[in-house]
Design a protein around this motif. Structure first.
Motif, short mmCIF file in Angstrom:
data_model
loop_
_atom_site.label_atom_id
_atom_site.label_comp_id
_atom_site.label_asym_id
_atom_site.label_seq_id
_atom_site.Cartn_x
_atom_site.Cartn_y
_atom_site.Cartn_z
N LEU A 93 49.74 47.72 35.90
CA LEU A 93 48.42 47.46 36.50
C LEU A 93 48.56 47.06 37.96
CD1 LEU A 93 45.39 47.24 36.24
CD2 LEU A 93 45.68 44.94 35.28
N VAL A 94 49.54 46.25 38.27
CA VAL A 94 49.76 45.84 39.67
C VAL A 94 50.07 47.05 40.53
CG1 VAL A 94 51.30 44.58 41.22
CG2 VAL A 94 50.44 43.47 39.18
N VAL B 134 46.94 48.86 41.24
CA VAL B 134 46.14 48.13 42.22
C VAL B 134 46.67 48.37 43.63
CG1 VAL B 134 45.59 45.81 43.06
CG2 VAL B 134 45.28 46.37 40.64
N TYR C 158 44.84 40.52 43.80
CA TYR C 158 44.58 39.60 42.69
C TYR C 158 43.21 39.88 42.07
CZ TYR C 158 43.90 35.04 40.34
OH TYR C 158 43.65 34.02 39.43
N TYR D 222 43.30 43.11 40.18
CA TYR D 222 44.17 42.92 39.01
C TYR D 222 43.39 42.24 37.88
CZ TYR D 222 48.03 40.91 36.25
OH TYR D 222 48.89 40.53 35.24
#
Length: 225
Positions: free
Chosen positions: A2-3, A6, A55, A58
């Protein structure tokens, strides 16, 4: 994964924003119970602003996938227990709260303890500020140093007898740790006698240290099989 998604969405280079480092910063914010909008107040430079945006995306991604990461287990629980009704319900459910290794608690864990024990005050914590050396997952030594300020009715019991080491070892350790400015202090003692005088050897690295210890063991076994 996921990071990385992103970072790609924000067109940020993984060389400048390594996924693992990004997660470390996100973890630090979460361990201090800061959601993206709350962390914004401490973000000043351009790099940190991009990190904060990562962030935010995320967290949105986790919500979209109905998922939590490890730090969310504390973050969301602490949020839930901010509600007075939840504090009342779980304060009644857990009438006595015991916490081990209290010197290694972070901000989120500290707040959880406050929420659970704040009403009935039936709280016992065990910890040693002199062992707070790791700082892993945001551990904050102030949690144990300020414990009696937070719970003024608490009774402090010092467990000063050591069952493992000789007095020579305890005296050496106490002399070193006494240089710490933030500590409650204790006087370690033992029934095992004074013991042999300590020796000191400076070695290049961990491997050299291990080899030295192994060699000394072999030498001692040869003398006293």
């Amino acid at each position: 994964s996921l990071v990385k998604q992103v970072l790609a969405e924000l067109k940020l280079s993984e060389k400048q924003f390594h996924p693992r480092k990004v997660l470390e910063h996100i973890s630090d914010w979460k361990n201090r119970c800061l959601l993206p909008e709350e962390a914004a107040s401490e973000v000043m430079d351009a790099w940190s602003k991009k990190l904060l945006e990562a962030y935010r995306l995320y967290q949105e991604g986790l919500t979209r996938h109905r998922a939590c990461d490890f730090d969310d287990l504390l973050l969301h629980t602490e949020r839930l227990l901010r509600e007075p009704l939840m504090q009342e319900v779980y304060g009644q459910k857990f009438r006595h709260v015991l916490v081990d290794e209290y010197q290694d608690t972070n901000r989120a864990q500290y707040l959880l303890v406050q929420h659970l024990a704040g009403r009935h005050q039936n709280l016992c914590v065990v910890g040693d500020e002199d062992q707070s050396i790791s700082g892993w997952r945001g551990a904050d030594i102030r949690n144990i140093l300020d414990f009696q300020r937070d719970f003024p009715g608490a009774k402090q019991i010092k467990l000063e007898q050591n069952y493992r080491s000789t007095q020579a070892i305890l005296d050496a350790a106490s002399t070193v740790i006494a240089h710490n400015s933030q500590r409650l202090g204790k006087t370690l003692w033992t029934d095992l006698g004074h013991g042999e005088r300590l020796s000191f050897r400076l070695l290049d690295d961990g491997r050299a240290e291990a080899e030295h210890v192994a060699r000394r063991i072999l030498e001692q076994r040869a003398v006293d099989p």
